[in-house]
Scaffold this motif. Structure first.
Motif, PDB file in Angstrom:
ATOM      1  N   SER A   1      14.249   5.339 -30.289  1.00  0.00           N
ATOM      2  CA  SER A   1      13.332   6.552 -30.260  1.00  0.00           C
ATOM      3  C   SER A   1      13.961   7.962 -30.693  1.00  0.00           C
ATOM      4  O   SER A   1      15.337   7.876 -30.193  1.00  0.00           O
TER       5      SER A   1
ATOM      6  N   ASP B   1      -3.817  -0.407 -18.265  1.00  0.00           N
ATOM      7  CA  ASP B   1      -4.593   0.792 -18.744  1.00  0.00           C
ATOM      8  C   ASP B   1      -3.657   1.936 -18.577  1.00  0.00           C
ATOM      9  O   ASP B   1      -3.568   2.896 -19.629  1.00  0.00           O
TER      10      ASP B   1
ATOM     11  N   SER C   1      -1.027   1.878 -21.507  1.00  0.00           N
ATOM     12  CA  SER C   1      -1.681   1.983 -22.691  1.00  0.00           C
ATOM     13  C   SER C   1      -1.863   3.769 -22.798  1.00  0.00           C
ATOM     14  O   SER C   1      -1.783   4.547 -23.917  1.00  0.00           O
ATOM     15  N   LEU C   2      -2.198   4.275 -21.631  1.00  0.00           N
ATOM     16  CA  LEU C   2      -2.461   5.732 -21.517  1.00  0.00           C
ATOM     17  C   LEU C   2      -1.386   6.581 -21.679  1.00  0.00           C
ATOM     18  O   LEU C   2      -1.254   7.456 -22.480  1.00  0.00           O
TER      19      LEU C   2
ATOM     20  N   GLU D   1      -6.072  11.254 -15.598  1.00  0.00           N
ATOM     21  CA  GLU D   1      -6.681  10.470 -16.362  1.00  0.00           C
ATOM     22  C   GLU D   1      -6.871   8.846 -16.281  1.00  0.00           C
ATOM     23  O   GLU D   1      -7.451   8.034 -16.935  1.00  0.00           O
TER      24      GLU D   1
ATOM     25  N   LYS E   1       1.323   5.496 -23.305  1.00  0.00           N
ATOM     26  CA  LYS E   1       1.723   5.232 -24.893  1.00  0.00           C
ATOM     27  C   LYS E   1       1.272   6.234 -25.769  1.00  0.00           C
ATOM     28  O   LYS E   1       1.643   6.676 -26.699  1.00  0.00           O
ATOM     29  N   SER E   2      -0.110   6.322 -25.341  1.00  0.00           N
ATOM     30  CA  SER E   2      -0.891   7.392 -26.322  1.00  0.00           C
ATOM     31  C   SER E   2      -0.621   8.883 -26.191  1.00  0.00           C
ATOM     32  O   SER E   2      -1.090   9.605 -26.760  1.00  0.00           O
ATOM     33  N   SER E   3       0.039   9.377 -24.962  1.00  0.00           N
ATOM     34  CA  SER E   3       0.064  10.602 -24.490  1.00  0.00           C
ATOM     35  C   SER E   3       1.423  11.258 -25.315  1.00  0.00           C
ATOM     36  O   SER E   3       2.388  10.528 -25.753  1.00  0.00           O
ATOM     37  N   LYS E   4       1.376  12.261 -25.422  1.00  0.00           N
ATOM     38  CA  LYS E   4       2.285  13.190 -26.019  1.00  0.00           C
ATOM     39  C   LYS E   4       3.444  13.820 -25.112  1.00  0.00           C
ATOM     40  O   LYS E   4       3.343  14.879 -24.855  1.00  0.00           O
TER      41      LYS E   4
END
Length: 164
Positions: free
Chosen positions: A75, A144, A147-148, A118, A150-153
């Motif tokens: 990354s 969950d 995945s939460l 969240e 991984k999608s957060s910034k």
């Protein structure tokens, strides 16, 4: 039934970083547009130093290194180059990127806040040094949470280990 858990960490694969830097150095030495500009890239301890005779060439070296890091599955969040502005040093320009490893307290608090606000109910998170342990009775809830996150910034590269 016992709680299921996993750890959120930010680890750096030193061998892959070394391989990426070596590949970038090899490409820079062979490319025509880097001839006679004194371009180089090297890894020393916790930092990567990029050198050339103009700021544009240093940024081109950084671009080559970025592509090698991405190709090796690393990354770009793990290399901190600040504002990515090359600094003059005598007749050459330098850009130094420091390698980041571990989750600092500020980001760990952000992660636990995201999980608390969240995430699914019944999921517990706790900060343990430079990693975060997440536990729940439901394995689906843990999936969950992964995945939460991984999608957060977040401005830190995350890996999920010790999934039990």
């Amino acid at each position: 039934m016992a709680d299921s858990s996993f750890d959120i960490v930010s680890k750096l694969d030193r061998q892959e970083v070394d391989n990426a830097v070596n590949q970038a150095a090899k490409e820079i030495s062979q490319r025509y547009d880097f001839k006679n500009v004194g371009a180089s890239v090297e890894l020393s301890g916790e930092s990567i130093t990029m050198i050339a005779n103009s700021p544009e060439r240093v940024l081109a070296v950084w671009d080559v290194l970025q592509s090698k890091l991405i190709r090796r599955g690393l990354s770009l969040k793990q290399v901190d180059v600040g504002d990515a502005e090359p600094k003059a040093s005598g007749k050459e320009y330098r850009l130094v990127g420091s390698l980041k490893e571990g989750i600092d307290q500020e980001n760990a608090k952000k992660i636990t806040k995201i999980i608390r606000d969240e995430g699914p109910k019944g999921v517990k998170s706790q900060i343990q040094g430079d990693e975060v342990r997440v536990s729940s009775k439901s394995r689906d809830a843990l999936q969950d949470v992964i995945s939460l996150l991984k999608s957060s910034k977040l401005d830190v590269a995350l890996q999920f280990v010790n999934y039990r």
